[in-house]
Design a protein around this motif. Structure first.
Motif: not given
Length: 699
Positions: A261-289
Motif C-alpha cells: 500500500d503506497e500510502s504506508d510510505g515504505l521505501d526500498m530499504k523497508n522493502l528489501t532484505e539481503l538474504i541467502s537463497i538457502a534461507e529463502m528456500n526455508k521460508r517458502y518451501a515447498p511451494t516456492l523453490d
C-alpha cells in the motif's frame, strides 16, 4: 513560432501579428524586436487565457491562475484522459517522433535508427499477419508447455510445473509471471549488481487498482480485454473465454493483495532484505523453490546473497497458490506470455500510427530520445537548464549553510547534506554517449513480422539481464518515464531531465521573463533536487548508496514536520473525493521545497538586477505586455500554470486512489499556502485560505 493547436480564437490577433511580420519580410527565427515582441505577446495571451482574474488570488490561487484552463483544454472535448503542460510537451514531442519514424531514411539515421524504424513499420503492418496470429502465439506457448483453455479435458495437470514454467519464460523472454527476478544495482553498494526477487509486474500496476471499490471499473475493463484477447488471438469460444477471463482477473486480484500500500510510505530499504537463497528456500518451501527458479532463469547456480523484495507478496503468493487450481495458474501464466506479444489493430491508419508509437516508446525510449536530440537539439535550452541548475544548487547550498529555516537539522547532518548536494548531478536524457551499436548486437529487425521482431527484442533483453550479474554496473533505466518528466535517480544521486523539455516556447524561451523560467522550469528541477532529501531520498548518501546518515534528533524533527504535511494534504478533497491520509509525503515535500528553492533563487537574481539598475522599482523585462503583474507575481502564476490541467471524469477516482502526486490544483494550493513569501507578494491577509495560520515547512 508554432502555437499548440489547443489555443482558442483569442490568439487570432497574435497570429495576425505573426503573419504581418512574415509579410513584411521578417523571419521569426531572427532575433529582432518584432520577433521578440510577437513571442512575448503570445505568451502573455496564453497566460491570460488560462486565468480567471476576477477570482481573489488569496482565496484560491489555482482558480485565479488556471480557472479557464479546463474550458480551453477540456479532456472530454479533446477525447483524452487528461490535459496539462506535460501532455502538451509530449504531444509536440510525439509529432516530431512520428515525423522521424514515418520518414523511411534521412541523413541523421544510424543503423540502429533504421532498426527502430523497421520495428515501427512492422507494427503498422499488423493487419497483414492477423490470419497467422493465433498460430504464432500458440507456437510461443508450445515452447513452454500447453495451455488448459486450449487443450480442454486433454490437459495434463501432472505435466505442469509452475516454477519451471515461470523460470523458463523469464530465461527466454524476461517475462515475469507470479514472481519477478531482476538484476540491478545493489542499493547499498551501487558499484555492483545484485539479484532482486519478489513480485511480478502487474498490468494495473498498483494495489489500489486491484482492491479499491473506486477502481472496480478498471478491473471490469481489464477483464473484458482478457476475454477479447482469448477470443481474438487464441480462438477461444465466447462463453469459455468469459469464464476464463473471470478466473484470471480474480486470481490476479488475489495476488495483488500482497502488493505494498503506497500510502504506508515504505521505501526500498523497508522493502528489501539481503538474504541467502538457502534461507529463502526455508521460508517458502515447498511451494516456492527459490533455488530452482533462480538457477533456471539465470542459467547458473547463484551463491551470492540476493535481495528479497516485498516479503509480504511472497507470503501471500504461497497461500494463493495453495488454494488456486493448477488450471487457473497455468492459464494465467500462458496468458501473460501471449499478452506481451499481442496488439489489437486500430480502425484507422492514423490511430494505428499513434498506437505503434506508444509501443515503440515503451521498447525504444532511449533511441527515440537520442534521435530527437540529434535532430532538434537546441543549445540555448541546454544552456538554460544548466544555468538554472547551478543557481538552484548554489541557493540550496547557502540555505543548508546558514538558513534558520533549517535549524531543525543538526550542523553535522547539514554538512553531510551539503556534501550530497555537491555530488548531485543533472543530466539531459539525450544518450549521446550511449553505445547503441553494442546494445543492438544480434538484432535483425524487419518491416514485416511484428511478433518475430518482439521475439528477438525480448530474447536479447533477457540475455543481457542474465549477463548483468557479472558485468560492470550501468545507469539505471526507467524506460519511457525519463522521456516524459524529470526524475531523481536516488541510487545515482542524479537528476535526469527529458529531452522533451528542451522544446522552446512551452514553459521557457530566452525572450520570456526570468520569472516564467524560474516559476516553471526551475521549480520542476528544484522539485527533483528536494527529492534527494525527502522521505526516501534522505536514506541515500552522496554516492547514491542506501545509508542512514541522519542523527536521531534531526530524523525525529523530520518525522514531526512530515506529520504536518500528512494532516494538511489528508484534509483536502478533489472534485468531492476525500484524499487519503498518507504517511508517504515525498511528492508534497518536493512540491513545497521545490517552489521555495526556485523562488529564493529567482529573488536573488531579481534583487541583483534591481541593484544593477540603480534601484528601479520595476524590471520592465520581467513584465509581459497586456499583463499587469510584476515579475514576482509572474513567478507564482507561472508555477501555478505548470499544474493547470483537466482530467476526464472517469479518471478522477483512479487518480486519487493511485497517484502519489496530488491533483494539480492541490499541488498549487498546498505548496503556496505554506509559503509566506507568496502571501507577501499577493498581500494575502492572515487567516485567508492561501495564508493559513499553520504552515507546513521542511526545506
Amino acid at each position: 513560432m508554432i502555437l499548440p493547436n489547443i489555443f482558442e480564437m483569442r490568439f487570432l490577433c497574435v497570429l495576425i501579428m505573426v503573419a504581418q511580420v512574415h509579410v513584411n519580410g521578417k523571419n521569426l527565427s531572427q532575433d529582432t524586436w518584432y520577433t521578440r515582441e510577437v513571442k512575448r505577446q503570445a505568451k502573455a495571451a496564453e497566460i491570460s487565457s488560462f486565468m480567471k482574474q476576477n477570482v481573489d488570488p488569496c482565496q484560491d490561487f489555482y482558480k485565479f491562475s488556471c480557472g479557464n484552463y479546463d474550458r480551453i483544454n477540456s479532456a472530454s472535448n479533446h477525447n483524452v484522459l487528461h490535459t496539462g503542460i506535460f501532455e502538451t510537451l509530449t504531444e509536440a514531442y510525439d509529432r516530431k517522433i512520428l515525423k522521424m519514424l514515418n520518414t523511411p531514411t534521412d541523413e541523421h539515421d544510424t543503423a540502429e535508427d533504421l532498426q527502430v524504424k523497421h520495428f515501427y513499420e512492422s507494427c503498422l503492418e499488423i493487419k497483414n499477419i492477423l490470419p497467422n496470429y493465433p498460430e504464432k502465439l500458440r507456437s510461443l506457448i508450445s515452447e513452454f508447455g500447453t495451455m488448459p483453455v486450449l487443450e480442454g479435458d486433454s490437459w495434463q495437470e501432472d505435466d505442469f510445473d509452475w516454477v519451471e514454467t515461470a523460470a523458463r519464460m523469464a530465461h527466454s523472454y524476461g517475462i515475469s509471471s507470479l514472481m519477478g527476478l531482476d538484476v540491478s544495482k545493489d542499493i547499498a553498494n551501487n558499484s555492483i549488481n545484485r539479484i532482486y526477487l519478489g513480485e511480478q509486474n502487474f498490468p494495473l500496476e498498483s494495489r489500489s487498482m486491484y482492491i479499491d471499490n473506486e477502481t472496480q471499473i478498471y478491473r471490469t475493463k481489464y477483464q473484458g480485454i482478457i476475454k477479447s484477447y482469448l477470443e481474438t488471438f487464441l480462438g477461444v469460444e465466447n462463453a469459455l473465454a468469459q469464464r476464463t477471463a473471470k478466473d484470471l482477473i480474480n486470481f490476479e486480484v488475489d495476488l495483488a493483495r500482497g502488493l505494498v500500500d503506497e500510502s504506508d510510505g515504505l521505501d526500498m530499504k523497508n522493502l528489501t532484505e539481503l538474504i541467502s537463497i538457502a534461507e529463502m528456500n526455508k521460508r517458502y518451501a515447498p511451494t516456492l523453490d527459490i533455488s530452482r527458479l533462480v538457477s533456471i532463469t539465470l542459467d547458473e547456480e547463484v551463491t551470492d546473497d540476493i535481495y528479497e523484495f516485498n516479503a509480504p507478496y511472497l507470503r501471500n503468493l504461497v497461500e494463493v497458490l495453495k488454494r488456486t487450481p493448477s488450471r487457473t495458474v497455468a492459464n494465467y501464466m500462458y496468458f501473460r506470455l501471449v499478452f506481451e506479444f499481442s496488439v489489437v489493430p486500430a480502425n484507422s491508419p492514423e490511430k494505428q500510427k499513434k498506437d505503434c508509437l506508444t509501443i515503440v516508446k515503451k521498447i525504444f525510449a532511449k533511441n527515440l530520445d537520442n534521435m530527437f536530440y540529434r535532430r532538434y537539439n537546441n543549445d540555448k535550452s541546454s544552456a538554460e537548464i544548466e544555468s538554472i541548475w547551478r543557481q538552484l544548487k548554489a541557493t540550496f547550498r547557502e540555505s543548508l549553510r546558514s538558513s534558520p529555516l533549517l535549524d531543525w537539522i543538526e550542523r553535522p547532518i547539514r554538512n553531510l547534506a551539503i556534501a550530497k548536494l555537491e555530488a548531485m548531478t543533472l543530466q539531459v536524457s539525450n544518450y549521446v554517449d550511449h553505445n547503441f551499436t553494442a546494445e543492438f548486437e544480434g538484432l535483425n529487425l524487419q518491416s514485416t513480422d511484428y511478433v518475430e521482431n518482439l521475439r528477438q527484442i525480448y530474447l536479447l533483453a533477457a540475455r543481457k539481464n542474465r549477463h548483468k550479474l557479472h558485468q560492470p554496473v550501468e545507469p539505471l533505466e526507467a524506460g519511457a518515464q525519463l522521456s516524459y518528466t524529470p526524475a531523481n535517480i536516488l541510487v545515482e544521486n542524479t537528476i535526469k531531465v527529458p529531452v522533451s523539455l528542451l522544446q522552446p516556447f512551452y514553459i521557457w524561451a530566452d525572450v520570456y521573463p526570468f520569472a516564467i523560467r524560474f516559476g516553471s522550469l526551475a521549480s520542476l528541477i528544484g522539485h527533483e533536487l528536494i527529492h534527494g532529501f525527502d522521505d526516501a531520498g534522505r536514506g541515500f548518501d552522496s554516492h547514491g548508496n542506501a545509508y542512514d546518515w541522519w542523527d536521531e534528533r534531526s530524523s525525529n524533527s523530520f518525522q514531526d514536520r512530515r506529520k504536518c504535511f500528512t494532516r494538511q494534504y489528508g484534509n483536502y478533497a478533489y472534485d468531492g473525493i476525500q484524499l487519503k491520509k498518507s504517511i508517504a509525503q515525498s511528492e508534497n515535500i518536493a512540491d513545497n521545497g521545490g517552489v521555495r528553492l526556485a523562488y529564493t533563487a529567482y529573488r536573488k537574481w531579481y534583487d541583483e538586477q534591481l541593484g544593477a539598475s540603480g534601484g528601479a522599482l520595476e524590471l520592465e523585462e520581467e513584465r509581459l505586455p497586456t499583463l499587469n503583474y510584476s515579475g514576482l507575481q509572474l513567478f507564482f502564476i507561472s508555477f501555478a500554470q505548470t499544474w493547470c490541467n483537466d482530467v476526464h471524469s472517469s479518471l478522477k477516482a483512479m487518480q486519487v486512489s493511485t497517484d502519489q502526486h496530488m491533483p494539480g490544483q492541490i499541488r498549487v494550493i498546498g505548496s503556496l499556502s505554506n509559503f509566506d513569501k507568496f502571501s507577501e507578494v499577493f498581500q494575502c491577509p492572515k487567516g485567508s485560505p492561501m495564508n493559513p495560520a499553520e504552515k507546513c515547512v521542511l526545506y
